[in-house]
Design an enzyme around this catalytic site. Structure first.
Site, mmCIF file in Angstrom:
data_model
loop_
_atom_site.group_PDB
_atom_site.id
_atom_site.type_symbol
_atom_site.label_atom_id
_atom_site.label_comp_id
_atom_site.label_asym_id
_atom_site.label_seq_id
_atom_site.Cartn_x
_atom_site.Cartn_y
_atom_site.Cartn_z
ATOM 1 N N CYS B 128 3.014 26.898 -51.443
ATOM 2 C CA CYS B 128 2.483 28.189 -51.884
ATOM 3 C C CYS B 128 3.575 29.005 -52.562
ATOM 4 C CB CYS B 128 1.978 28.980 -50.685
ATOM 5 S SG CYS B 128 1.044 28.012 -49.548
ATOM 6 N N THR B 265 -9.221 13.107 -50.230
ATOM 7 C CA THR B 265 -10.196 12.908 -51.303
ATOM 8 C C THR B 265 -11.225 11.821 -50.992
ATOM 9 O OG1 THR B 265 -8.462 13.598 -52.817
ATOM 10 C CG2 THR B 265 -10.363 12.487 -53.797
HETATM 11 C C1 LIG Z 1 -10.169 20.151 -52.391
HETATM 12 C C2 LIG Z 1 -8.811 20.026 -51.752
HETATM 13 C C3 LIG Z 1 -8.290 21.111 -51.020
HETATM 14 C C4 LIG Z 1 -7.038 21.026 -50.418
HETATM 15 N N1 LIG Z 1 -6.583 22.073 -49.671
HETATM 16 C C5 LIG Z 1 -5.383 21.976 -49.029
HETATM 17 C C6 LIG Z 1 -4.925 23.030 -48.174
HETATM 18 O O1 LIG Z 1 -5.602 24.046 -47.982
HETATM 19 N N2 LIG Z 1 -3.702 22.881 -47.570
HETATM 20 C C7 LIG Z 1 -2.936 21.753 -47.740
HETATM 21 O O2 LIG Z 1 -1.867 21.658 -47.153
HETATM 22 N N3 LIG Z 1 -3.377 20.733 -48.525
HETATM 23 C C8 LIG Z 1 -4.571 20.819 -49.170
HETATM 24 N N4 LIG Z 1 -5.009 19.755 -49.947
HETATM 25 C C9 LIG Z 1 -4.157 18.555 -50.100
HETATM 26 C C10 LIG Z 1 -4.603 17.428 -49.153
HETATM 27 O O3 LIG Z 1 -4.533 17.840 -47.810
HETATM 28 C C11 LIG Z 1 -3.753 16.162 -49.375
HETATM 29 O O4 LIG Z 1 -2.399 16.460 -49.147
HETATM 30 C C12 LIG Z 1 -3.870 15.591 -50.769
HETATM 31 O O5 LIG Z 1 -5.170 15.757 -51.257
HETATM 32 C C13 LIG Z 1 -3.474 14.117 -50.848
HETATM 33 O O6 LIG Z 1 -4.317 13.285 -50.073
HETATM 34 P P1 LIG Z 1 -5.615 12.514 -50.663
HETATM 35 O O7 LIG Z 1 -5.170 11.787 -51.900
HETATM 36 O O8 LIG Z 1 -6.077 11.623 -49.562
HETATM 37 O O9 LIG Z 1 -6.604 13.571 -50.994
HETATM 38 C C14 LIG Z 1 -6.270 19.833 -50.566
HETATM 39 C C15 LIG Z 1 -6.785 18.752 -51.289
HETATM 40 C C16 LIG Z 1 -8.047 18.830 -51.871
HETATM 41 C C17 LIG Z 1 -8.577 17.652 -52.646
#
Ligand SMILES: Cc1cc2nc3c(=O)[nH]c(=O)nc-3n(C[C@H](O)[C@H](O)[C@H](O)COP(=O)(O)O)c2cc1C
Ligand SMILES: Cc1cc2nc3c(=O)[nH]c(=O)nc-3n(C[C@H](O)[C@H](O)[C@H](O)COP(=O)(O)OP(=O)(O)OC[C@H]3O[C@@H](n4cnc5c(N)ncnc54)[C@H](O)[C@@H]3O)c2cc1C
Ligand code: FES
Lengths: 251, 305
Positions: B128, B265
């Site tokens: 952030c 995701t």
């Molecule tokens: C729609 C969305 C919202 C997310 N919101 C947050 C969040 O609020 N805080 C955070 O630390 N990561 C957030 N992330 C990141 C995920 O927790 C994760 O680190 C990232 O998507 C990689 O993993 P993945 O490829 O399995 O999605 C968000 C990801 C997505 C797709």
């Protein structure tokens, strides 16, 4: 709500750039009009495509979709026998109260498809007038369904089918002629819904609109698909909607 | 049946599969599809001290093999979470990880104090913007990573603190070490990679925020590499994530050095992704004679060059 494994039985063009796909499921599914399904097109497409449920008859579900980008392009090429995952039914849907006898449907663009489902659910019990706007005569579809309504007014942007006007203008014209509904149910592009909202506010009509927004999860968990409410809060289109009371959303 | 349970900083997880923050809300919606008490843990939507409305829409876009998002930390605020969701989430039996964010060091300290002792673990989202340093994220430079970790840990005295690393940095190794120095009990990675997708008809970015965080299947090789490098650099446990779609993907992360994994995701592509990954893990372990899933962690053997 469930992730159904759905088998395509039919997938064909019904108008210019518009296709209808019918899936067979291995069990009955209960659907409210205006609800939608989230279709997984697979491959490199990690997001599902939210599409309104147009018809639900026992184990058969039909969606009508416009070819827009890669996902719908891919869906178009899939033949009978193809199995896809469809998460449904999603969202709240349209609901007509007992005391609302006269229903007006106002739809344009891909917004006409959820209205077909409304007509199928309420056509027999209510007096339904449908005001449907198409781009031109080649885009006209669903007429065989809308003609079952008490009244059907089909119009086009260029006058190549019906009068040359949009769906809101067609509705306004009939309103002026004295055909006043108890409730208005609408779906279509945002500018259309905005014009309708202004009209129903002026006329003091009860109105519900179905919104579109890009989605992540489709079930209310990710807060990707929000819209603004007039009370300053946000709502999720996938879970709190897609149908909202017109005076409760900011368009 | 293999033993899938793992222990992280003294917290016992039924299995090493955790829902990634922001993709799973507080678990209620997915619990309508399956019993979320069966998954290892839930990292909540990123919480802040005050409620946040987030970014304008569209907040999401797709590109082949990945997605981009810019939700902007919409959340009801930590008090609302404590009052309305925490007890429910605990009662499901899953491990509760509160993902937290802030704009200032005081925010991080305050929110950790509020959650200390109430949740199983706290996960610090340091991607952030830091208001004091002109909006540069806390998670970019090792110095601020260490500082924000130390301040947060002073608030989370009795709760294991996970620092979630951003991949948009010069050196993941330096930042992992910085988190450890700052007092992190665990690190998790990767958060999303910054990207852009353009609607060429409108000549504008699809996402209202212009840029968005890239996640999903396509980021996996980057994430695996970073998890490997980070886990070599620190002694504290590592939670790996980024593009995990199936059990085999999760196993890659474990072998690279992770004790547990998070799935984000993939929950969008297939809402049953996590139960399937857990089952797949068990099947793989059984087939390969692995009695405890913990045996896999860090077993990667590099090729001799
Ligand atoms: C729609 C969305 C919202 C997310 N919101 C947050 C969040 O609020 N805080 C955070 O630390 N990561 C957030 N992330 C990141 C995920 O927790 C994760 O680190 C990232 O998507 C990689 O993993 P993945 O490829 O399995 O999605 C968000 C990801 C997505 C797709
Ligand atoms: C509740 C709801 C009901 C809908 N009902 C219908 C319907 O009955 N018939 C129909 O033709 N279309 C409908 N749409 C719009 C439809 O979802 C999009 O046209 C479709 O997702 C485009 O996919 P694509 O792969 O062709 O486009 P791409 O541009 O390749 O899609 C990329 C991503 O953006 C999303 N996306 C793009 N445009 C839209 C949009 N307008 N709304 C939501 N997501 C979008 C896609 O789902 C996908 O995740 C509906 C949308 C919503 C939200
Ligand atoms: S798409 Fe996830 S909340 Fe609506």
């Amino acid at each position: 709500m469930k992730d159904y494994i759905a088998t395509i039985v039919k997938n064909e063009q019904i108008a210019e750039n518009i296709h209808a796909v019918t899936f067979a499921l291995d069990e009955d599914v209960k659907v409210r009009c205006g609800q939608f399904g989230d279709i997984a097109v697979g491959g490199t497409h990690l997001l599902r495509r939210p599409i309104a449920i147009c018809k639900a008859e026992g184990r058969e579900i039909t969606f009508c979709y416009q070819i827009k980008g890669e996902g719908t392009q891919k869906l178009k090429t899939m033949g009978a026998g193809t199995r896809l995952n469809v998460l449904m039914p999603l969202g709240n849907g349209f609901y007509v109260e007992k005391n609302e006898k006269k229903v007006a449907l106002v739809g344009g663009g891909v917004g006409v498809f959820p209205l077909v489902s409304v007509l199928r659910e309420y056509g027999a019990s209510k007096e339904v007038s449908a005001y449907i706007g198409y781009r031109n005569k080649n885009a006209v579809c669903g007429v065989e369904e809308f003609e079952k309504a008490t009244k059907f007014v089909g119009v086009t942007d260029d006058g190549s089918y019906g009068e040359r006007m949009n769906a809101v203008q067609a509705f306004a014209k009939d309103l002026e002629a004295g055909n006043r509904p108890d409730v208005v149910l609408a779906c279509g592009p945002t500018p259309m819904l905005r014009a309708l909202k202004a009209l129903v506010e002026k006329e003091g009509l009860n109105c519900y609109v179905s919104l579109e927004e890009r989605m992540g999860c489709g079930i209310g968990a990710c807060l990707v698909c929000v819209c603004d409410l007039t009370n300053g809060k946000k709502a999720r289109v996938c879970k709190d909607g897609p149908v909202f009371k017109a005076d409760e959303v900011t368009l | 049946m293999a033993n899938l349970s793992v222990s992280i900083c003294g917290v016992q997880l039924k299995n090493p599969v955790i829902a990634a923050s922001g993709t799973f809300g507080f678990g209620r919606e997915f619990n309508g599809l399956y019993d979320i008490g069966t998954i290892g843990g839930v990292s909540t939507k990123g919480l802040t001290l005050e409620p946040r409305l987030g970014n304008p829409v569209p907040r999401i876009a797709e590109s082949r093999g990945v997605i981009l998002n810019a939700v902007g930390l919409q959340n009801p605020g930590v008090e609302h979470f404590i009052e309305n969701d925490l007890d429910w989430l605990k009662a499901t039996g899953t491990c509760v990880i509160a993902n937290v964010a802030g704009k200032t060091l005081d925010d991080y300290k305050g929110i950790c104090e509020r959650l200390d002792g109430r949740v199983d673990m706290i996960e610090l989202n340091i991607s952030c913007p830091n208001v004091k340093s002109g909006g540069m994220a806390f998670g970019i430079k090792p110095e601020t990573v260490e500082e924000v970790t130390r301040v947060a840990k002073s608030g989370a005295k009795n709760t294991p603190l996970i620092v979630k690393l951003s991949p948009n940095v010069e050196s993941i190794v330096s930042n992992a070490k910085a988190a450890e120095r700052g007092g992190a009990d665990c690190i998790s990675l990767i958060n999303t990679l910054t990207g852009m997708a353009i609607d060429i008809e409108r000549r504008k970015p699809i996402i209202a925020n212009n840029t968005g965080g890239v996640s999903g299947a396509g980021v996996k090789p980057i994430a695996v590499r970073m998890v490997y490098e980070a886990s070599q650099a620190v002694k504290i446990p590592v939670i790996g994530m980024g593009g995990i779609t199936c059990a085999e993907d999760a196993i890659e992360f474990l072998m690279a050095g992770a004790t547990a994994v998070q799935v984000g995701t993939a929950n969008f592509t297939d809402p049953y992704a996590m139960p399937k990954i857990i089952k797949g893990l068990n099947d793989w372990c059984d087939k390969h004679g692995v009695a405890n899933v913990t045996e896999l962690t860090g077993t990667l053997q590099l090729n001799q060059k």
